[in-house]
Design a protein around this motif. Structure first.
Motif, PDB file in Angstrom:
ATOM      1  N   ALA A  51      34.697  47.230  44.019  1.00  0.00           N
ATOM      2  CA  ALA A  51      34.673  46.718  45.386  1.00  0.00           C
ATOM      3  C   ALA A  51      34.049  45.325  45.440  1.00  0.00           C
ATOM      4  CB  ALA A  51      33.919  47.689  46.295  1.00  0.00           C
ATOM      5  N   ALA A 234      33.908  52.063  49.521  1.00  0.00           N
ATOM      6  CA  ALA A 234      32.857  51.260  50.148  1.00  0.00           C
ATOM      7  C   ALA A 234      32.714  51.553  51.635  1.00  0.00           C
ATOM      8  CB  ALA A 234      33.109  49.769  49.912  1.00  0.00           C
ATOM      9  N   GLY A 266      41.312  52.014  44.071  1.00  0.00           N
ATOM     10  CA  GLY A 266      40.610  51.000  44.847  1.00  0.00           C
ATOM     11  C   GLY A 266      41.167  49.604  44.646  1.00  0.00           C
ATOM     12  N   PRO A 271      38.449  47.490  49.644  1.00  0.00           N
ATOM     13  CA  PRO A 271      37.334  48.106  50.372  1.00  0.00           C
ATOM     14  C   PRO A 271      37.753  48.440  51.800  1.00  0.00           C
ATOM     15  CG  PRO A 271      36.627  46.151  49.168  1.00  0.00           C
ATOM     16  CD  PRO A 271      38.124  46.152  49.122  1.00  0.00           C
TER      17      PRO A 271
END
Length: 281
Positions: A51, A234, A266, A271
């Protein structure tokens, strides 16, 4: 006594470690390439590090496991007593992981059935858990594969992302490309359909999109017996709040998992990801 059927999946299943250990499930890691460094998901790069890299707009790509990694895994399981193996993986629309497993299976010392579940994250994880429980109960290779496929057919995954930019960069938005012209004006609610990411709804604000995510998950669950996973990247507070509301609103809820996705997923969502997987038991 039935033959020993071992279960293999990949790191994008995001299964809780305790569940993997309890059921003897092996996860083969995908790779995240951060700048010029190739890092194994789950062991060499964390979701938090990913992230942070994305927020700094560092170059991030992903890569399938090499066939030899699967080959070593299959050989090790055979050496430990497995007589047959079921290898369950994320959608082939997203990754070459399935193809790599198929190549390795041809040279394995025991029969290996490789399955493209069309799923990812705990939508894949629930399939692996069902396969493991079926094998533990004495199920044959065919019965174990059938149980996993049935679980996949009864599983839906919905998710919200703050921006389509990461999906666009990775070429993984499918029909959601229709949103590109107005991406700044909408917040998309997406779903996994036919192994691809498809647009479900356009919503004007993040709060409305998250509210719709909750409603869609509740509607999908209905009064059936289901397991649910809430994923995020996140966004732990968002995830916990969504999980609590689903716990109150889904009458047939069994297991409820809340977890952060790993670096591979991810990298393609960015995020702010918030997802809900609803899986009929």
């Amino acid at each position: 006594m039935s033959r020993h059927v071992a279960i293999v999946t990949d790191s994008t299943a995001y299964l809780p470690q305790r569940e993997m250990e309890r059921h003897g499930i092996t996860a083969v890691p995908l790779t995240v390439v951060l700048g010029d460094r190739a890092l194994e998901e789950g062991t060499e790069i964390s979701a938090r590090s990913l992230a942070e890299a994305l927020q700094k707009r560092r170059s991030v790509t992903t890569s399938r496991p090499a066939p030899e990694v699967f080959a070593r895994t299959y050989r090790a399981l055979a050496g430990s007593g497995a007589e047959e193996i079921v290898s369950l993986h994320l959608s082939a629309e997203f990754s070459g992981t399935y193809d790599a497993a198929v190549l390795a299976a041809r040279e394995a010392p025991v029969p290996v059935r490789v399955v493209d579940t069309g799923m990812v994250a705990m939508a894949l994880g629930f399939c692996a858990l069902t396969a493991a429980r079926t094998a533990e109960a004495g199920g044959s290779l065919d019965e174990t594969v059938a149980a996993a496929q049935k679980r996949a057919a009864g599983t839906s995954a919905y998710f919200y992302v703050d921006t389509l930019d990461y999906l666009r960069r990775g070429g993984r938005i499918g029909a959601a490309q229709a949103l590109l012209g107005s991406a700044l004006a909408v917040k998309p609610l997406l779903e996994l359909e036919g192994g691809r990411i498809e647009l479900r709804e356009k919503v004007r604000t993040a709060s409305r999109a998250i509210a719709r995510l909750e409603e869609v998950a509740v509607e999908r669950a209905g009064a059936a017996d289901v397991d649910i996973a809430v994923h995020h990247l996140a966004s732990p507070d968002r995830a916990e709040a969504l999980a609590e509301r689903l716990r109150e609103r889904v009458p047939g809820l069994g297991a409820l998992h809340v977890s952060e996705v790993g670096a591979v997923i991810g990298a393609h969502t960015g995020p702010g990801l918030l997802g809900a997987v609803v899986s009929a038991r």
